[in-house]
Design an enzyme around this catalytic site. Sequence first.
Site, PDB file in Angstrom:
ATOM      1  CG  HIS A   1      35.573  31.228  42.069  1.00  0.00           C
ATOM      2  ND1 HIS A   1      35.636  33.030  42.338  1.00  0.00           N
ATOM      3  CD2 HIS A   1      35.529  30.482  42.867  1.00  0.00           C
ATOM      4  CE1 HIS A   1      36.355  32.654  43.512  1.00  0.00           C
ATOM      5  NE2 HIS A   1      36.105  31.104  43.443  1.00  0.00           N
TER       6      HIS A   1
ATOM      7  CG  HIS B   1      40.371  31.920  44.615  1.00  0.00           C
ATOM      8  ND1 HIS B   1      40.691  30.304  45.450  1.00  0.00           N
ATOM      9  CD2 HIS B   1      39.282  31.830  44.926  1.00  0.00           C
ATOM     10  CE1 HIS B   1      39.882  29.900  45.848  1.00  0.00           C
ATOM     11  NE2 HIS B   1      38.622  30.709  45.830  1.00  0.00           N
TER      12      HIS B   1
ATOM     13  CG  HIS C   1      35.913  34.309  47.998  1.00  0.00           C
ATOM     14  ND1 HIS C   1      35.237  33.238  48.420  1.00  0.00           N
ATOM     15  CD2 HIS C   1      36.721  33.181  46.896  1.00  0.00           C
ATOM     16  CE1 HIS C   1      35.817  31.825  47.962  1.00  0.00           C
ATOM     17  NE2 HIS C   1      35.705  31.747  46.696  1.00  0.00           N
TER      18      HIS C   1
ATOM     19  CD  GLU D   1      31.650  28.889  45.301  1.00  0.00           C
ATOM     20  OE1 GLU D   1      29.993  29.745  45.403  1.00  0.00           O
ATOM     21  OE2 GLU D   1      31.848  29.004  46.991  1.00  0.00           O
TER      22      GLU D   1
ATOM     23  CD  GLU E   1      46.794  45.941  23.424  1.00  0.00           C
ATOM     24  OE1 GLU E   1      46.314  44.624  23.538  1.00  0.00           O
ATOM     25  OE2 GLU E   1      46.945  46.198  22.591  1.00  0.00           O
TER      26      GLU E   1
END
Length: 293
Positions: free
Chosen positions: A160, A162, A231, A137, A190
């Site tokens: 990134h 999951h 994803h 990525e 919050e």
Amino acid sequence: MGFMDDLKKAGKDLSRALKDIKSAPFVKEMCKTTANMYRLGWDERNGGNISYLLDEKEVAEYLDLSKVIRTIPLAGVNEAEFDVTPLLGKIFIVTGTGKYFKNVEDDPETNLGIVRIAKNGVELLWGYKDGGRTTSELPAHLMCHMARLAADPENRVVMHSHPTHTLAMNYVHELDEKKFTHTLWEMCTECIAVFPDGVGILPWMLCGTNSIGVATAKKMEKFRLVIWAMHGIYGAGKTMDETFGLIETVEKAAQIYMLTAHLPRINTIKDEDMVKLVELFGLDYRKDFLNIK
Ligand code: 2HA
Ligand code: ZN
């Protein structure tokens, strides 16, 4: 060369003695963060990746920046569409492709790499000891860095992951940016103060490609958080703590949603109350994501 010259040269070499890279704060931060994310259950197997823009002067305390181990091409990108010029010469520490967050802490030199962005790929300065490469990525990360740096010159981290409940919520909640953000904001007081800019959403797309990178970066012009439907999530911030905290807060809100979505809702945080909070903190927020005229 005379004796004095030799002595001077030796002194100069000595003053340039490099510190142990494994003790570098940025390596430790990568180890701690990946271990945390693994233990939270967000990054199974090789799931997730992090890139962290480093300060060249700081890296030079640990590595000889003139020594390039090898050059790694950027996989999955169409060079004509991907102009890396604004990042040329910049140094990042990046998780490796196929590597497990679970293993980073025990063996950072195999699972992480420090790379410098060049025209024909990235120059490896340290890490990926087993011949490994940067995360698949990386193009998406670099495009996000460029977009975020344009919005905030102090942005340094792209992450990134999951996260479980965020992903679960993708299956049962409409994937509309306003509605999704609004629901998250309603789940903890919050939330609106942590991500007043809201959450961007991309439909399911093929990961590791140029197009998902371009689409994510486009969203990152406005959002620090972007969901890749079914994803995971992308987060960006100035520091590792800030970026982790953004994803952590979305995940907490998604967890509360998933714990309550199937039950009758009796109480909720009102839009008027959210406005009081952002006004108290003096924050700019996505007014159009609230239902107040
Ligand atoms: O690096 O999470 O999206 C593994 C992934 C790809
Ligand atoms: Zn992923």
